[in-house]
Design a protein around this motif. Sequence first.
Motif, mmCIF file in Angstrom:
data_model
loop_
_atom_site.group_PDB
_atom_site.id
_atom_site.type_symbol
_atom_site.label_atom_id
_atom_site.label_comp_id
_atom_site.label_asym_id
_atom_site.label_seq_id
_atom_site.Cartn_x
_atom_site.Cartn_y
_atom_site.Cartn_z
ATOM 1 N N TRP A 1 4.482 -12.763 -34.538
ATOM 2 C CA TRP A 1 3.888 -11.646 -33.813
ATOM 3 C C TRP A 1 4.720 -10.409 -34.036
ATOM 4 C CZ3 TRP A 1 4.726 -16.462 -31.545
ATOM 5 C CH2 TRP A 1 5.986 -16.663 -30.977
ATOM 6 N N VAL A 2 4.176 -9.259 -33.626
ATOM 7 C CA VAL A 2 4.820 -7.987 -33.907
ATOM 8 C C VAL A 2 4.486 -7.027 -32.779
ATOM 9 C CG1 VAL A 2 2.835 -7.147 -35.232
ATOM 10 C CG2 VAL A 2 5.102 -6.190 -35.691
ATOM 11 N N ALA A 3 5.384 -6.078 -32.525
ATOM 12 C CA ALA A 3 5.135 -5.062 -31.506
ATOM 13 C C ALA A 3 4.000 -4.140 -31.964
ATOM 14 C CB ALA A 3 6.400 -4.258 -31.234
ATOM 15 N N TYR A 4 3.177 -3.734 -31.025
ATOM 16 C CA TYR A 4 2.007 -2.920 -31.344
ATOM 17 C C TYR A 4 2.386 -1.648 -32.091
ATOM 18 C CZ TYR A 4 -1.888 0.305 -30.519
ATOM 19 O OH TYR A 4 -2.891 1.228 -30.663
ATOM 20 N N GLN A 5 3.391 -0.917 -31.608
ATOM 21 C CA GLN A 5 3.756 0.336 -32.267
ATOM 22 C C GLN A 5 4.290 0.096 -33.674
ATOM 23 O OE1 GLN A 5 5.908 3.258 -30.007
ATOM 24 N NE2 GLN A 5 4.897 2.738 -28.078
ATOM 25 N N ARG A 6 4.975 -1.042 -33.871
ATOM 26 C CA ARG A 6 5.443 -1.383 -35.218
ATOM 27 C C ARG A 6 4.258 -1.694 -36.130
ATOM 28 N NH1 ARG A 6 8.551 -0.505 -39.444
ATOM 29 N NH2 ARG A 6 9.103 -2.396 -40.608
ATOM 30 N N ALA A 7 3.246 -2.351 -35.580
ATOM 31 C CA ALA A 7 2.046 -2.645 -36.366
ATOM 32 C C ALA A 7 1.373 -1.351 -36.819
ATOM 33 C CB ALA A 7 1.076 -3.493 -35.546
ATOM 34 N N LEU A 8 1.283 -0.381 -35.929
ATOM 35 C CA LEU A 8 0.691 0.897 -36.303
ATOM 36 C C LEU A 8 1.497 1.575 -37.403
ATOM 37 C CD1 LEU A 8 -0.273 2.409 -32.821
ATOM 38 C CD2 LEU A 8 -1.752 1.219 -34.448
ATOM 39 N N GLU A 9 2.810 1.510 -37.286
ATOM 40 C CA GLU A 9 3.673 2.104 -38.309
ATOM 41 C C GLU A 9 3.437 1.449 -39.671
ATOM 42 O OE1 GLU A 9 8.461 2.194 -39.292
ATOM 43 O OE2 GLU A 9 7.800 2.056 -37.200
ATOM 44 N N LEU A 10 3.352 0.116 -39.686
ATOM 45 C CA LEU A 10 3.154 -0.604 -40.945
ATOM 46 C C LEU A 10 1.764 -0.380 -41.523
ATOM 47 C CD1 LEU A 10 4.937 -3.949 -40.011
ATOM 48 C CD2 LEU A 10 5.770 -2.177 -41.575
ATOM 49 N N CYS A 11 0.807 -0.007 -40.662
ATOM 50 C CA CYS A 11 -0.541 0.307 -41.131
ATOM 51 C C CYS A 11 -0.697 1.770 -41.530
ATOM 52 C CB CYS A 11 -1.563 -0.034 -40.045
ATOM 53 S SG CYS A 11 -1.782 -1.801 -39.780
ATOM 54 N N GLY A 12 0.364 2.545 -41.398
ATOM 55 C CA GLY A 12 0.302 3.948 -41.769
ATOM 56 C C GLY A 12 -0.411 4.821 -40.771
ATOM 57 N N CYS A 13 -0.438 4.399 -39.504
ATOM 58 C CA CYS A 13 -1.101 5.187 -38.455
ATOM 59 C C CYS A 13 -0.078 6.078 -37.759
ATOM 60 C CB CYS A 13 -1.736 4.272 -37.413
ATOM 61 S SG CYS A 13 -2.933 3.101 -38.051
ATOM 62 N N SER A 14 -0.407 7.332 -37.572
ATOM 63 C CA SER A 14 0.419 8.169 -36.718
ATOM 64 C C SER A 14 0.070 7.864 -35.267
ATOM 65 C CB SER A 14 0.189 9.647 -37.026
ATOM 66 O OG SER A 14 -1.164 9.997 -36.823
ATOM 67 N N GLN A 15 1.071 7.931 -34.403
ATOM 68 C CA GLN A 15 0.891 7.510 -33.015
ATOM 69 C C GLN A 15 0.625 8.710 -32.109
ATOM 70 O OE1 GLN A 15 4.153 5.015 -31.797
ATOM 71 N NE2 GLN A 15 4.151 3.855 -33.718
ATOM 72 N N LEU A 16 -0.299 8.512 -31.197
ATOM 73 C CA LEU A 16 -0.635 9.532 -30.215
ATOM 74 C C LEU A 16 -0.275 8.996 -28.832
ATOM 75 C CD1 LEU A 16 -1.984 12.228 -29.470
ATOM 76 C CD2 LEU A 16 -4.156 10.998 -29.356
ATOM 77 N N PRO A 17 0.940 9.314 -28.333
ATOM 78 C CA PRO A 17 1.337 8.793 -27.012
ATOM 79 C C PRO A 17 0.483 9.415 -25.910
ATOM 80 C CG PRO A 17 3.232 9.582 -28.276
ATOM 81 C CD PRO A 17 2.007 10.091 -28.963
ATOM 82 N N ILE A 18 0.037 8.583 -24.999
ATOM 83 C CA ILE A 18 -0.720 9.053 -23.847
ATOM 84 C C ILE A 18 -0.182 8.366 -22.600
ATOM 85 C CG2 ILE A 18 -2.829 9.548 -25.143
ATOM 86 C CD1 ILE A 18 -3.935 6.895 -24.251
ATOM 87 N N PRO A 19 -0.213 9.042 -21.470
ATOM 88 C CA PRO A 19 0.258 8.396 -20.231
ATOM 89 C C PRO A 19 -0.698 7.297 -19.801
ATOM 90 C CG PRO A 19 -0.666 10.559 -19.756
ATOM 91 C CD PRO A 19 -0.622 10.445 -21.248
#
Length: 315
Positions: A233-251
């Motif tokens: 398994w993998v952390a969600y934010q790490r998965a996004l990074e490995l998929c080339g997705c930029s992250q949009l933090p929201i509260p």
Amino acid sequence: MPASKRPQILVTGAAGTLAQEVIGQLRESCDIVAVDFREQVWLGDDIPSYCIDFNKRVFEDLFRRFHFDGVIHLGRIMSSQETRLRRYNANVLGTQKLLDLSHKYGVSRVIILSTYHVYGAVPFNPALIDEEAPLKAAGLTMDLVDSVELENLANIYLWRYPDLNIAILRPCNIVGPGVRNAMSTLLSGERAPVLAGFSPMMQFIHIDDMADAIVLTWHGEKRGIYNVAPHDWVAYQRALELCGCSQLPIPSIPPVLPRTVLRLLNLRRFPPYLMDFFKYPVIIDGRSFAEDFGFSPKRSLDDIFHYYRENKHPV
């Protein structure tokens, strides 16, 4: 000496990519009949395909005509699709009709696709959730009531009619080419929302491996409830990074804010209950299935993430 009769299998949810992969693997050794209540799909001249509501009388005509040996029920409607009432009619009442007909006409193997979402996402989940864990989802959101009731219904038939040899599969996040669920939509985008302060561990299974798992279940003899997941398994934010997705933090609060941002990202089919799955880890233990059916995923997390990194907006 006459050749042995080929098994006759009814596959539901035929418009979906997973069902079509399963059909592709079984068509050389089995006679397939494909059904989907949403649309009729052409799968070749050798495979009869129908658009039928399970709750209509004409559905029983298929059982009279084809004398099915097995049913592979992949036609569960996700909570991002249809209204709550329509989902209930299809997922619960439709599945009950399917199981009643399977018993009435002597079907000897039934496979039902469920989801790991039935466990619910709560902060007190154990590190590894096995098949004996309670299904908490119905108490957390109305959007998963039909999924939990479908499972409860299948479990009743599992013990009441052992001759059906029912196997219920609870996979983790199914992703890969052609998958159109919420998780695949996020991984395939250029940017994806993350809840500030949260990056839960997640599991992913490639659609090809999930198709393999279903085919192994068809060929196997075990019945019961099984988690289907890889051992990593993998952390969600790490998965996004490995998929080339930029992250949009929201509260994460108030609840209306994340849903508003998701709409701004054109994720209109993103079901609100999934917000909790982006807060709390839900890691399922797939060892029982691996041991009973000899299952080992062939596609690694690197394979999965490479696909999404190289194919933005693939669905």
